[in-house]
Every structure is written in structure tokens, then in C-alpha cells.
Design a protein around this motif. Sequence first.
Motif, PDB file in Angstrom:
ATOM      1  N   GLN A 446       0.832  -1.203   0.000  1.00 27.12           N
ATOM      2  CA  GLN A 446       0.000   0.000   0.000  1.00 27.12           C
ATOM      3  C   GLN A 446       0.868   1.255   0.000  1.00 27.12           C
ATOM      4  O   GLN A 446       1.971   1.260   0.558  1.00 27.12           O
ATOM      5  CB  GLN A 446      -0.932   0.003   1.211  1.00 27.12           C
ATOM      6  N   GLN A 447       0.340   2.311  -0.595  1.00 24.56           N
ATOM      7  CA  GLN A 447       1.114   3.539  -0.782  1.00 24.56           C
ATOM      8  C   GLN A 447       0.723   4.646   0.194  1.00 24.56           C
ATOM      9  O   GLN A 447       1.125   5.798   0.019  1.00 24.56           O
ATOM     10  CB  GLN A 447       0.936   4.041  -2.223  1.00 24.56           C
ATOM     11  N   ILE A 448      -0.060   4.334   1.200  1.00 25.58           N
ATOM     12  CA  ILE A 448      -0.358   5.310   2.248  1.00 25.58           C
ATOM     13  C   ILE A 448       0.730   5.229   3.322  1.00 25.58           C
ATOM     14  O   ILE A 448       1.520   4.283   3.324  1.00 25.58           O
ATOM     15  CB  ILE A 448      -1.739   5.043   2.867  1.00 25.58           C
ATOM     16  N   PRO A 449       0.820   6.202   4.221  1.00 19.32           N
ATOM     17  CA  PRO A 449       1.820   6.110   5.304  1.00 19.32           C
ATOM     18  C   PRO A 449       1.586   4.863   6.151  1.00 19.32           C
ATOM     19  O   PRO A 449       0.480   4.619   6.633  1.00 19.32           O
ATOM     20  CB  PRO A 449       1.591   7.392   6.110  1.00 19.32           C
ATOM     21  N   SER A 566       2.777   7.672  -1.314  1.00 20.95           N
ATOM     22  CA  SER A 566       2.490   8.430  -2.534  1.00 20.95           C
ATOM     23  C   SER A 566       1.002   8.484  -2.818  1.00 20.95           C
ATOM     24  O   SER A 566       0.602   8.855  -3.919  1.00 20.95           O
ATOM     25  CB  SER A 566       3.220   7.781  -3.723  1.00 20.95           C
ATOM     26  N   GLN A 567       0.188   8.090  -1.855  1.00 18.37           N
ATOM     27  CA  GLN A 567      -1.257   8.033  -2.043  1.00 18.37           C
ATOM     28  C   GLN A 567      -1.930   8.610  -0.797  1.00 18.37           C
ATOM     29  O   GLN A 567      -1.432   8.459   0.317  1.00 18.37           O
ATOM     30  CB  GLN A 567      -1.703   6.572  -2.263  1.00 18.37           C
ATOM     31  N   ASP A 568      -3.078   9.251  -1.005  1.00 23.66           N
ATOM     32  CA  ASP A 568      -3.754   9.923   0.104  1.00 23.66           C
ATOM     33  C   ASP A 568      -4.510   8.945   0.986  1.00 23.66           C
ATOM     34  O   ASP A 568      -4.428   9.022   2.204  1.00 23.66           O
ATOM     35  CB  ASP A 568      -4.708  10.998  -0.414  1.00 23.66           C
ATOM     36  N   LEU A 569      -5.256   8.037   0.373  1.00 27.05           N
ATOM     37  CA  LEU A 569      -6.072   7.126   1.181  1.00 27.05           C
ATOM     38  C   LEU A 569      -6.418   5.882   0.376  1.00 27.05           C
ATOM     39  O   LEU A 569      -6.260   5.841  -0.847  1.00 27.05           O
ATOM     40  CB  LEU A 569      -7.349   7.819   1.669  1.00 27.05           C
TER      41      LEU A 569
END
Length: 613
Positions: A446-449, A566-569
Motif C-alpha cells: 500500500q502507498q499510504i503512510p 504516494s497516495q492519500d487514502l
Amino acid sequence: MTTKKKGRGGGSARQQQQPLNQQQQNPNQPQQPNNGRHTTHQNQYLQQRRQLQMQRNSRCRLFYLQRHLVLNCFNYLDQGGREAAFSVMGWSMENHQRHKQAMQRQRQIMESVKERQEWKKNIFKQVLNVEETRNANDEKGGNEDASLCKDVETRMVVSDSAHPDESRGEEEEEEDREKFHDVLPPLFARVDADTLLARLNTRRLYKRLLHYRREDRRRLAEHLAKYANADGDGDTNGNGIVEESIVDIYEGDLKNHKTANRIYPKNMTISQMAQKEWNDLLVVAGMRNQGKELPYDPFPTQYELLLFSATQRAVAALASYPRSGNSLMRTMYEHTSLRVTGSDMQGGLAKHDLVGEMSVGCDKVQFVKTHFPERRGSPQFRCCRAVLLVRNPFDAIESHYNLMMTGTHTQNISPEIREKATKYWEEFAVKEIRVWKNFHKYWLQQQIPILLVRYEDLIREPAKVMSRVVQFVLEINDMGSFFGDRIDRCIKEQQEIERLGSYKPRSGGIGKSLAKYSPELIEKMKAEGFEEILEALHYGDLLKKPVEEWSKLPFLPEHALEFESSQDLIVVNQGDLSRTEKESTKWNMVKKELGIHCDCVHCKAKRSGKAEN
């Protein structure tokens, strides 16, 4: 010669005016009652009413007596004779049947109400007995107090709307629903998150009161022993303890009085108490930063009240494979932040004081537990960051196996059952290592934190790990002294890691379950290719070390790893699962073949229903 005018009573106007003037001069003087014709008419009216009431009562009694005798005579008639008699009397059989059914319903309602009253009396007696037992055993230690508190929690009823508890089976609730349907139907509505939180805070208030009662008795006993041992030599007693001055005694009593006034504030609801206590914590933190003396002692963290917290953004997720320590982390987070954590699983953890099981999607929580994609929860929710809590697969899979076999979070299967179920255990371990691998692979992609936290680090350094978790979830750049003090208090006051969780964990330790895996089974698990994920989670050299050294694993850098985003959600509970049909186990069939009786509430309810039949 002038004539004087006569009044209505035959007296003069001056004579008529004199009583009025006297009344004006003495307004406080009570008027004399009038015992004339008005009183006579009133007595006659009351006497007539009593006579009419007596006549009416006698007619009613005669009517019901006649009807009772007639109906008793009808009991000896067959159906045809009864219909003929009703036709002669001008009665309707339908009215008779409706009246009979109404009488039966009324009798059932009266019996149900009586049973409920007896049930409430028994509950109150049990609570009083438990409190008396607790007071008698105060000197025996905290473990017995904790067990008694748990006994009270299972029996204590906060309100009528909180009568059905989560430990009841579906069949038992269905029987009660039919039993009390005509008496109190609203009692059996689904319990919402606000009610669960009110229950929890009420239990914490109850425990808080008992705690301070014990503290008062302990303080009094210490003072009595202190002055009893004094030998009168100046300012010291026989043990060499310096006596307190009058000023110190006064200030201590004043502080205790202010603390006592905060234990249970009056004229406030539970939610208002919780909000006030949170505001008081912020005020005390400001006073501590300014170096001022605190006006009262803080409450123990396990007795503080919790709050819901609305969030304006997507929530943070606590993602973990089952039995990896998510309940422990949720409890520590709630003790630290005094905010309820949520869950997308409608499980039985509400009885373990995790009351956010039904609050997802209601804008009440900001930290939500999920097992997706191992299983699909409900509802779907937006997630802007996630704490990935991991545990070595050998301990996690074996603990999950115990959970599915016993139906509880705390019990182990017996050695006899384990020996009989060797085939099923090996099949389960091989299938489950694939689920474990795919679960962590999903979240690492996944690209979220993402904040990676290991269970082994959490139980060895809980304060440092929770500091990273709180800072990550709340997006705090500088922790400051407030949350640092909160975390230190939460960890230090609980003393043992087992007491930090919502329930007592199974006995064991890091790597203790490896003995349950045979060398052949470990080789089969390696063939599934999970060693790459072990390396990514910093468990790479786990199998190269003896199990005795597993508890000395090097900590993660700064006790947690944060991955760039690199993604918001993302949307959780949307997409494919890591547990496919091939990895599923039909536990009911396995237990039936092994002759195991599950101890979960649903199976207990089914067994009790079959036994009665």
C-alpha cells in the motif's frame, strides 16, 4: 332626627364594618371555619357518594360472582352444550374466546413482571455480596480484587436498556425476546456504541469508588500504626519516622478532599464527567509545565473515563493478522489518549472493555482495528494511514489455532486433544502460512503512510513503542510532556504487561510455540515461500537462532519503521481476500470429528437448548 340604616343582618353599617376592619388590621389571623349549612350539605353529599360506591361495588361483586359460577358450570359442558348455553345467555363464543385469551396474556404478563422483579433483586443481592466480600478481602492483594471486579462486571446492570449482555447466545436471547415481548420489548434492541461506552464508564466509576475506599482505609491504618508506635521522643516515632507538621497535615487533607470531590461529581452525566476529566488533565498539564503544585492527585489510568472522538479526516487503521497483539495495543492506546478505538469486526471484545466494536462509520473513532484482507469486516471505511502490527508467524498461527479450537481468547486446548488433532494442526499451519504471507504482502504494497511495529518490541518496550504509535496516529510533530507523562503513567501503574491488555493472555512467551512445529512441518511451511516476507518484517534470521534467543531480538530502528507514501487514502474491506476457499477450515466438522465441545457462547446456547429438548 336622623335614622340609621340597617344592614342585611339587622345591624348597623358601623357594626357590619367592624369585623372587616379587624380583619384588615390582622391579616395573619386565620378565619374561623363556617360550620353552618354548607358543612351539612357537604356531609350529606359525601355520605351519598359512599352509599352509591358501596352499592356499585356490591353489584360488581355480584356480577362477577354470577359470571364466575356460570363459567365454572360451563367447564363441565362439551363444546356443543357450551355453544347452546352461550346462545341462551345472549353471549358470543368469539367474545368468550377473546376474553379467555386476554386473561391468559394478562396472567403471563404478571408472571413475567414477577420473574423480572425477582431477577433484579437477585442481581442487587449479588452485587452487595460481592462488595462485602471485596471489603473483607482487601488485605489479600490486588489479584483477588481484580477477580471480584470482573465478577461484578458480569453481573452488574447499569440500566434497564443494558440488560442483555454480549455473552448470551442467540437462542437464549430469542427465548427472552418471546418471553418479555408484551412486557418490555425495547430492552432487546441492538446495543449501540453509546450504550456500550456508558456501561464501561459506569464500571470504571464503580471500580474507582472501591479503589478510593481501600485507599482511605489503608491511609487510616497507616496513621493509626504510626501514632501507636510513637515513643514520644520529640518529632519522631518509634520507627524513626518524622512526624508531619500541622501545615503538612492540613495541606494533605485539603488535597485529599479535592481529589474526593472529583471521584464522582454530582448532577452530571457520564459523558459530561468524561469530558470534564479530560479538560482537567489539560489544565493539570499546563500547571505542571509552569512548575506549579498540583491541586489534587490524578486518577489511576485504569479508572479514567473514555470518550468518543470525531475526526475530520479518514481514520487511521490498526492492521494485524489475528492474534498479533491488536487488543493489547488498542487498550494501551485508549489508556493513553482516553479515546475509544474502533473495530470493523462485530466480535466479542466488548465484554473485554473494547467497546468500539460498533462505532465504525459513525464518526466516533479515529483509530480502527481491521484484519482485512485476512477476512472482510463491515463496513467499508476510508483509511489515510495504518499501523501494521506484526508478530512472528509461529506464535501468531499457533495462538490463532487455539482461538478457533476453543472459541475463546484465553484458553489452550488440552494435550490429549492436540495429539488427536495432529493431522488437522499440520494442515492448518501450512494453509495459514499462505494467509499470513499474503496478508502482510498486501499491506506492505500500500502507498499510504505505514508504521511497522512488532509485537515482540511492544511487550518488551511498551512505552517507547506506544510513543511512536501515538505520534503517528495523531500526526503529532512534537510529543511534548503531556503524552509522555500519560504513557509513563499508563505503563508504570500497570506494572506488568499482562495487566495492560483487556484480558489475561495465554501463558507462553516469545517463541514458546515453536516446539509445537515438527521439523517436517517447518519445511512444508518454508516451501510456501514466506521467508521473503520474514526478511521484510525484520524476522530474517529468526529460524537461524535458538528459540531461547528470540526474546533478545534486536529492536527496530527507533522501535518502529515508517514507510513513505504516494497516495492519500485507501478503502479498507474492498477487494480480494488473502484467505481463499483453499485456505478455509470447516471448524465445526473438525470439532465434531474430534469430539470437542466448543466453549463459545453460541455453542453453549445450542447445547443447552438440545439438552432441554
